[in-house]
Design a protein around this motif. Sequence first.
Motif, PDB file in Angstrom:
ATOM      1  N   GLN A 347       0.827  -1.192   0.000  1.00 40.47           N
ATOM      2  CA  GLN A 347       0.000   0.000   0.000  1.00 40.47           C
ATOM      3  C   GLN A 347       0.872   1.257   0.000  1.00 40.47           C
ATOM      4  O   GLN A 347       1.938   1.297   0.609  1.00 40.47           O
ATOM      5  N   THR A 348       0.396   2.290  -0.665  1.00 48.40           N
ATOM      6  CA  THR A 348       1.060   3.584  -0.612  1.00 48.40           C
ATOM      7  C   THR A 348       0.903   4.182   0.777  1.00 48.40           C
ATOM      8  O   THR A 348      -0.169   4.126   1.377  1.00 48.40           O
ATOM      9  N   LEU A 349       1.983   4.761   1.291  1.00 46.89           N
ATOM     10  CA  LEU A 349       1.961   5.328   2.632  1.00 46.89           C
ATOM     11  C   LEU A 349       1.463   6.766   2.588  1.00 46.89           C
ATOM     12  O   LEU A 349       2.106   7.646   2.016  1.00 46.89           O
ATOM     13  N   VAL A 350       0.302   6.988   3.204  1.00 45.46           N
ATOM     14  CA  VAL A 350      -0.262   8.323   3.355  1.00 45.46           C
ATOM     15  C   VAL A 350      -0.303   8.705   4.833  1.00 45.46           C
ATOM     16  O   VAL A 350       0.072   9.802   5.221  1.00 45.46           O
ATOM     17  N   ASP A 351      -0.756   7.768   5.659  1.00 47.47           N
ATOM     18  CA  ASP A 351      -0.814   7.947   7.113  1.00 47.47           C
ATOM     19  C   ASP A 351      -0.039   6.793   7.741  1.00 47.47           C
ATOM     20  O   ASP A 351      -0.618   5.801   8.197  1.00 47.47           O
ATOM     21  N   PRO A 352       1.312   6.868   7.776  1.00 48.55           N
ATOM     22  CA  PRO A 352       2.116   5.701   8.155  1.00 48.55           C
ATOM     23  C   PRO A 352       2.066   5.396   9.647  1.00 48.55           C
ATOM     24  O   PRO A 352       2.047   6.291  10.484  1.00 48.55           O
ATOM     25  N   ILE A 353       2.059   4.106   9.945  1.00 47.05           N
ATOM     26  CA  ILE A 353       2.194   3.578  11.299  1.00 47.05           C
ATOM     27  C   ILE A 353       3.556   2.899  11.400  1.00 47.05           C
ATOM     28  O   ILE A 353       3.917   2.097  10.535  1.00 47.05           O
TER      29      ILE A 353
END
Length: 392
Positions: A347-353
């Motif tokens: 997945q593309t990282l937009v809101d990374p954990i």
Amino acid sequence: MKLSARWGMLLGMLLIGASLLSTNSQQAANAQTRDRCSGGSFTINKTLENGASWALCWEERSSEGIVLRGIRYTPPGGSAISIINQINLAQIHVPYDDNTARFHDLSDYGLGGGHLNNMTAADCPDGTLLQNNGRNVLCATVVPTGYAYKYYAQVKQGSALVVRSVSHIGAYNYVSQWIFHDDATIEPGIGATGKLQKCTNVAKYGWKIDASSCQYGTSHVHNYYWRIDFALGGNSNNVVEQIEFDSSGTAQRGLQVRPYTTETAAQVNPENFRSWRVKNSTVLNSDGHEISYDIVGNSDHVFRGPSFEPWTKNDVYVTENNPCERWASRNDGNTCADDVSGFVNNQTLVDPIVWYGMTFHHLPRDEDDPLMSAHWSSFQMVPRDLYASQQR
């Protein structure tokens, strides 16, 4: 027997099955947390000796134990800045060297509820006990930390806010601790103490104790995993980068910075000085540098488990935020993978954990019986260019 309490718990789990919160229940819990954060009883605001201050909200959950949210730092004479949206333990995986037990303490038992100690003044010297449902579940205190800096006659002593809770699982007591330093460094850690959980009569799987009920204390691993939802400078434009230096064994070593644009798993690499940082790509300090935090580990131990424990193949995972991805292992949720290794699916990282894992291999000793000395595992999140000069 030293293992009876925990094995009794395990038997209970086998009989009734694991019962974890669903995604909908977790969303409801998050809504309740937002309500609690608006009230004074679940917030901590502390100004330290140098004038810096920390503000955060906390809550108790049955599995995670204490969860911290909305963490903000204010430098001396400056304005508050958002650092972390939420941080909590996401698993304690305890495989024994003789393979007679491989516990998953958070998802199997939980750190909250009846496992969370009702603390006394002895647990919180010179601090403040905070309550939930009439029980003292959290201690907040300020402690000296020694030199903040020293240059000849220029000397400054540091201080820090320490927030801790204690949970008992079987014979173990886990001390969950967060240290908030006056220079904006955050140090999550966990201490394990109590009593030895398990004994053996096979020498190669432990260390000779010769206690009345324990010939050898069984050696074992504590794999700790934290789940960190950064909100550095706000909830958007947070980016995770891998930093390391190439050319090991040569006279010159060059800096390499690799941004993570899609979900990624990585191993620690001490030889290349590998570390990670989280930055806000649009918020700059007064020197025009992107504000960021370095993630710095402190463990000398590395655990790579068997093929049926794939999450142990890496130490750091960066995934896109998904409410049903809660546990590093034995994760719940019908639409999510069973462990953090399966969360990495390009997945593309937009809101990374950020999932950060550490290992401690415990080889028991005489000093661990009858009461086990606390052994600590921790890492640091250290500000890099958060401000253009030292905030002292």
